[in-house]
Design an enzyme around this catalytic site. Structure first.
Site, PDB file in Angstrom:
ATOM      1  N   GLY A  58    -118.372  10.678 -80.302  1.00 27.36           N
ATOM      2  CA  GLY A  58    -118.370   9.633 -79.273  1.00 27.36           C
ATOM      3  C   GLY A  58    -118.265  10.304 -77.909  1.00 27.36           C
ATOM      4  NE  ARG A 346    -107.782  -5.737 -70.406  1.00 28.96           N
ATOM      5  CZ  ARG A 346    -108.520  -4.668 -70.666  1.00 28.96           C
ATOM      6  NH1 ARG A 346    -108.061  -3.735 -71.477  1.00 28.96           N
ATOM      7  NH2 ARG A 346    -109.703  -4.520 -70.114  1.00 28.96           N
TER       8      ARG A 346
END
Lengths: 654, 279, 260
Positions: A58, A346
């Site tokens: 990644g 959040r």
């Protein structure tokens, strides 16, 4: 902490010795610079004598493998995907932070450092975070030079936006696909090295064991996912860039294949696992729609800028949104947090959504969401203006739910999407096993208890491009002249046999339920008890339910087919087995951490207003767990965290 | 001993790279270059078809007009080089373009066939056992491989018919195209054949004239939408022009009765003078 | 309720099964009852659960992010790459696109360059070979100058982004009657060739990538099926761009003619 142990006598946790993060001395601003100078170097001609294995391709893995290849090391990169370009870094939407101060609004390395430490709720290592902020500027340069098409203004210069509650605009973005563009940049750098022969790329190869000899990592065991062949690969150093473990929840915004296996198998060989209970919830995802739901989809947080969040005031209200009059709607965030309203952080938004759904005030056919309503914004700005801002997101929402958000409110619910915990690493990103490194989301280092928006991409690339390539040399320099352990050494042949036996064991159980069935059941437990809000009672429940379910999984799972072909159930079986062990450790870690910090919210530890309450006196440390064998309690080590440059404070959003 | 599974070359190339020829042959070695050649020759061939069609409109002027046109072709570049030389050069060039166009088409289509063949071990050349649902490909683009050969075969027939006079036999009068055309196209089956072939030609051009812009890389958002229009216009123009010949012959517009000069007499220019007097 | 459109439908699935790359395959028929809220791949998940229950090996198919961005998924659905919905990868396709009683034919992406691995999973590694041969800008880590040193005209940057949106799923090849990979290759050539950073290697990149592409894939006849199947709706304009650059790359005097 010790009271906890008393209640769990069957698996006592012993407190281990204190861990040293090996942070260099000196002023925070010059630490990294000085450290780079003081580290040992490997002569350019000697670099080719070293083999380095990078697992995962990644952002962190691809950038590390490419950079190490450029430096001249002989690199082997492994990915279970068919191509490095598939890694889940690709799904990051928002952007990447960089302390460039192109917008002239007062940003600086120090401010990014400060924001990240504070945003992490003071549970990260200051020195690492400062280094991250320092190299953030190099990442933007590097990515731009690679051709990453960041958004630009009309003068042709890079555009920035503010993100995740930051008070400066420092987020670089490429439409809603920043992760994809950065990954493709790192992937192309990697493929260039593959073409040049300095990196040997092994696709569709899953690492199933880290091989350790004489206390040092010397290679890995890999299964070819197509032929089932199990092979050994030796090297002077092994780098794990294998991502986070959000899929322990089964339903998360992670990709289907994301797993903890590589990190966990390293943990089982002796690498400490730090802060597993620090997981992050994203408040704006599309709610589960049916029993066969396979994953959750994130909707950009920016929607909260214009959408109003509400639920019906009454319980079990079955009316459609349009039928509920304004007076009977509860805009609970606006009501409870008048200053921040719908833009609370959040974790606060997430917990409140859970609370109202738990009160049977949830909306949608399964009563598992809250409304995010754009009617007011459309009335104010017109549908066209809203479409210009969020058109893509609205289309995506409609594609998935079949509902038109221009006409009826969206339904959203929080979901797991990032894990701050991971393998413990020192300042050089080395785990507790010498020569074994962990970078990107796989390590625990930079985000503390909560990650800020647009920081995941930054950290993955910082580790891969600008930190590991320097620090790895410090370790390798000492090994000059040593050959890598040959792969016919018993440590390798035994490890291969272990892996092959494991495969055969899964195939021989032939029970009744599929791997997915158990994964889903496990996810339910983890979500219910180690999800958005945790309590002693719940965590203890998890600790009693997980082993029972694991036992059933180990004896009653059905994996068909053979180990000699592509067998996706077989792959998953091993991954889910690791999730079971991890889940237990998460529960234990959450139980031991008697405070609320960032993504870890303990119901027992909240302020009178229901906000997270840290306990800096007793928990200003990293908890790093040491594996002691199957069925034996893990040892909890701690690395004390000191805050010399950022003053500790309590968050409030009233 | 474990071995390194080098998976990088798991898939074997369908068309391994061969040694590069010197320029400009290397251009023709690659498929993209070959498509470029196809486009360039396509432009040449469309140009020819257009000129041929426009020239043939002289048939509506009667035998004398037709004759004048035929004669002017033969005398192109007169005074500079021998009579007929330019025409022969054009013919050779045309033949060259035609051969290149055909060769590149055949080889590229074979390459595509190889790239699709045996895909996933299904029998036959069919790519998808369960069928295909074409979304963007036009009927014209998918039938290039059929309209192409139809045109090639027709071209041969057409040359044999009106240039070499194979089928007309004794009725073929060299140098009197009006007579030959009206005789040949007066025959209904032949007229039908011409209609079919010219429809195929127009179909071919409808896709080809658009496709060549892509192959040549002539692309600019400012005029991209005109490319389809131009292709349609060209195909339509050629269709209307070329179809008029068999249809109007059948309708009696091109007819031996309409001629001013006796058959064959035109060759000696005897009738031209007469005709000039008539007008 | 607001999402009252949800219903349960019955469909007949005709899915391709194939043991391995060198085996012959064929269709298998399964009936599925599924909610229209489910995604297409969730329906296949459900099928696999059922197959596992009766002791049949589950169907192999690939997917990962299920958000339409990683490019791992992709099958032919009723003769269309990624199925009937435009600009949508297989994982984002939902069952509400189908009707009760529909027959759904599912086949792998096919091309000689994409050998079938098993069932619906194919090997798309030739796409990596194309990138490896030149789909990058050669800049070593640390060698970059300040990001704002070179302004990029917004129009060019936006166009480059349109090309860079490619997710490498291979639908273009699957949809192409010629099994050509022009759209994939040209998207990368367009992305890098439009940016000032990509100029130094523009011609060699184009040459190398095109020639590697032609080793594995067919020739473009400008059908346009690729772009229609593309989940990111990448334009055919990039193919024209690539064709032009390729011929230029062959003809240009690169030493003296500059970069443009």
């Amino acid at each position: 902490m010790n009271e906890m142990n008393a209640s769990m006598p069957e698996t006592p946790t012993t407190a281990g010795p204190t861990l040293d993060g090996r942070v260099p001395d000196g002023d925070i601003a010059t630490k990294w610079e000085n450290h780079k100078f003081s580290m040992k170097l490997v002569n350019p001609n000697n670099k080719r004598k070293f083999e380095v294995i990078v697992v995962g391709t990644g952002l962190a893995g691809a950038s590390a493998a490419a950079s190490l290849g450029e430096l001249g090391y002989r690199v082997k990169a492994f990915t279970y995907h068919d191509s490095p370009r598939r890694a889940h870094s690709i799904a990051a939407q928002g952007g990447i932070n960089g302390a460039k101060n192109y917008t002239n609004d007062g940003d600086s390395v120090h401010r990014l450092f400060y924001d990240t430490v504070k945003g992490g709720d003071y549970r990260s290592r200051e020195a690492n975070v400062h280094r991250l902020a320092e190299v953030s500027v190099n990442i933007i340069d590097q990515a731009t030079a690679q051709g990453v098409p960041f958004a630009r203004d009309y003068g042709g210069l890079l555009d920035n936006r503010s993100f995740g509650g930051a008070q400066v605009s420092r987020t670089f973005y490429a439409r809603g696909q920043t992760g994809q563009q950065l990954l493709v940049g790192a992937y192309s750098a990697l493929m260039r090295q593959v073409g040049a022969g300095s990196v040997e790329l092994h696709t569709r190869s899953e690492m199933l064991k880290v091989v350790v000899k004489d206390g040092r990592a010397c290679g890995i065991i890999v299964r070819d996912l197509l032929s089932g062949e199990v092979t050994s690969h030796s090297a002077h150093a092994v780098v794990l860039a294998t991502g986070g473990y959000g899929n322990v929840y089964f339903l998360s915004t992670n990709a289907m294949m994301c797993n903890v296996t590589a990190a966990w198998r390293a943990h089982r060989e002796g690498a400490f696992f730090a802060n597993p209970c620090f997981t992050q919830i994203h408040p704006t995802c599309i709610p589960v729609s049916d029993d066969f739901q396979s994953k959750l989809t994130l909707m950009s947080e920016s929607l909260r800028n214009d959408g109003r969040i509400w639920v019906p005031e009454g319980f079990d209200d079955n009316r459609s949104a349009a039928e509920i009059p304004e007076a009977e709607r509860d805009y609970y965030l606006e009501r409870k947090y008048p200053a921040f309203g719908n833009l609370v952080p959040r974790d606060v938004a997430s917990r409140n959504a859970k609370t109202v759904c738990d009160e049977s005030r949830g909306v949608g056919p399964l009563k598992n969401g809250v409304y995010l309503d754009f009617a007011a914004a459309i009335a104010r700005d017109g549908a066209e203006a809203i479409s210009a801002k969020y058109g893509n997101l609205f289309d995506m929402y409609q594609r998935i739910t079949g509902e038109n958000p221009y006409e009826q409110p969206m339904r959203i619910y929080p979901a797991i999407h990032y894990t701050m915990g991971g393998l413990w690493v020192d300042y050089n990103l080395m785990t507790t096993i010498p020569s074994l490194y962990a970078i990107g989301e796989a390590n625990f280092s930079d985000h503390g208890a909560n990650r800020l928006g647009a920081s995941a991409l930054m950290q993955g690339l910082a580790d891969g491009y600008f930190v590991l390539p320097y620090t790895i040399g410090d370790n390798l320099a000492d090994m000059l002249g040593q050959q890598a352990v040959p792969t016919d050494d018993p440590v390798f042949t035994n490890a291969v046999a272990d892996v092959q036996n494991e495969q055969q064991r899964w195939l021989s159980i032939n029970g009744t339920h599929s791997v997915d069935y158990y994964h889903r059941e496990l996810g339910r437990i983890v979500w219910d008890y180690i999800g958005m809000a945790r309590s002693k009672v719940g965590l203890e429940k998890a600790l009693s339910e997980i082993p029972t379910l694991r036992e059933e999984f180990q004896t009653n799972v059905r994996v068909l087919g053979s180990a000699k072909t592509l067998n996706q159930s077989l792959e998953k079986a091993g991954r889910v087995a690791d999730f079971f062990e991890l889940a237990e450790l998460m529960a234990r870690d959450a139980l031991e951490r008697e405070e609320s910090a960032g993504g870890h919210f303990r119901e027992e530890h909240q302020t009178d207003d229901g906000e997270a309450q840290r306990d800096d006196e007793n928990f200003s440390h990293v908890a790093a767990w040491e594996w002691n064998g199957v069925g034996t309690a893990q040892t909890r080590h701690r690395e004390e965290l000191t805050f010399e440059n950022v003053a500790l404070s309590q968050r409030s959003y009233k | 001993m474990a071995q390194t599974t080098d998976q990088r070359y798991r898939v074997t190339p369908v068309r391994p790279q061969s040694r590069q020829y010197p320029f400009p042959l290397n251009l023709y070695q690659s498929a993209v270059g070959r498509k470029w050649v196809m486009a360039i020759t396509g432009i040449g061939l469309i140009g020819f078809v257009l000129v041929h069609m426009v020239g043939n409109l002289h048939v509506y002027e009667g035998p004398a007009g037709m004759h004048k046109y035929a004669e002017s072709l033969r005398t192109l570049g007169n005074g500079l080089i021998p009579k007929g030389a330019v025409l022969w050069l054009l013919r050779v060039g045309l033949l060259g373009m035609f051969v290149l166009h055909l060769h590149s088409a055949i080889t590229l289509s074979r390459m595509s066939g190889n790239a699709s063949e045996n895909a996933g071990r299904i029998s036959g050349a069919k790519k998808y056992e369960g069928g295909r649902d074409h979304v963007a490909a036009t009927f014209a683009s998918r039938t290039m491989r059929w309209t192409g050969p139809i045109i090639a075969l027709f071209l041969f027939y057409h040359l044999a018919d009106l240039t070499w006079g194979w089928w007309l036999g004794d009725a073929f009068v060299p140098g009197d195209p009006y007579h030959n055309v009206s005789t040949s196209l007066g025959n209904l089956p032949v007229a039908v054949l011409y209609v079919v072939a010219n429809v195929a030609l127009a179909w071919h051009i409808f896709h080809g004239a658009w496709s060549m812009f892509q192959s040549l890389g002539v692309n600019n958002p400012r005029y991209n939408q005109l490319r389809r229009g131009l292709a349609t216009f060209l195909a339509g123009l050629i269709l209307v022009g070329n179809l008029s010949f068999p249809i109007l012959t059948q309708a009696g517009l091109i007819n031996e009765d309409k001629r001013y000069c006796p058959i064959g007499e035109i060759e000696g220019n005897a009738c031209l003078a007469e005709q000039a007097l008539d007008h | 309720m607001s999402s009252g459109h949800s219903e349960t439908i019955n469909v007949t699935l005709k899915v391709w099964r194939q043991e391995g790359p060198n085996e012959n395959g064929g269709f298998e028929v399964h009936q599925q009852t599924i909610s229209t809220d489910a995604s297409f791949l969730e329906m296949l998940d459900q099928l696999n659960e059922q197959l596992n229950e009766v002791g049949t090996e589950p169907l192999a198919f690939e997917s990962d992010c299920r958000e339409g961005i990683c490019g791992t998924c992709g099958v032919m659905i009723n003769g269309r790459a990624h199925g009937p919905q435009t600009a949508t990868a297989t994982c984002q396709l939902h069952m509400r696109e189908f009707h009760d009683g529909d027959e759904i034919v599912v086949e792998p992406f096919r091309a000689a360059g994409f050998p079938v691995i098993r069932d619906l999973a194919v090997d798309r590694s030739p796409l990596d070979r194309i990138i490896e041969s030149g789909g990058y800008i050669s800049v070593n880590t640390g060698a970059a100058s300040d990001a704002n040193l070179t302004p990029v005209p917004k129009a060019a940057a936006d166009m480059a982004f349109d090309a860079a949106a490619c997710i490498g799923c291979g639908a273009c090849v699957a949809a192409c009657p010629n099994s050509a990979a022009q759209l994939f290759t040209s998207a990368k050539i367009g992305h890098l060739g439009l940016l000032p950073q990509g100029q130094a290697e523009r011609w060699s990149r184009t040459e190398n990538m095109v020639e590697t592409m032609e080793e594995f894939f067919g020739s473009c006849t400008n059908h346009g099926e690729c772009s229609a199947a593309c989940p990111k709706e990448i334009s055919l304009d990039f193919i024209a761009f690539m064709n032009r650059d390729y011929v230029k790359a062959k003809i240009k005097n690169r030493a003296l003619a500059g970069q443009h």
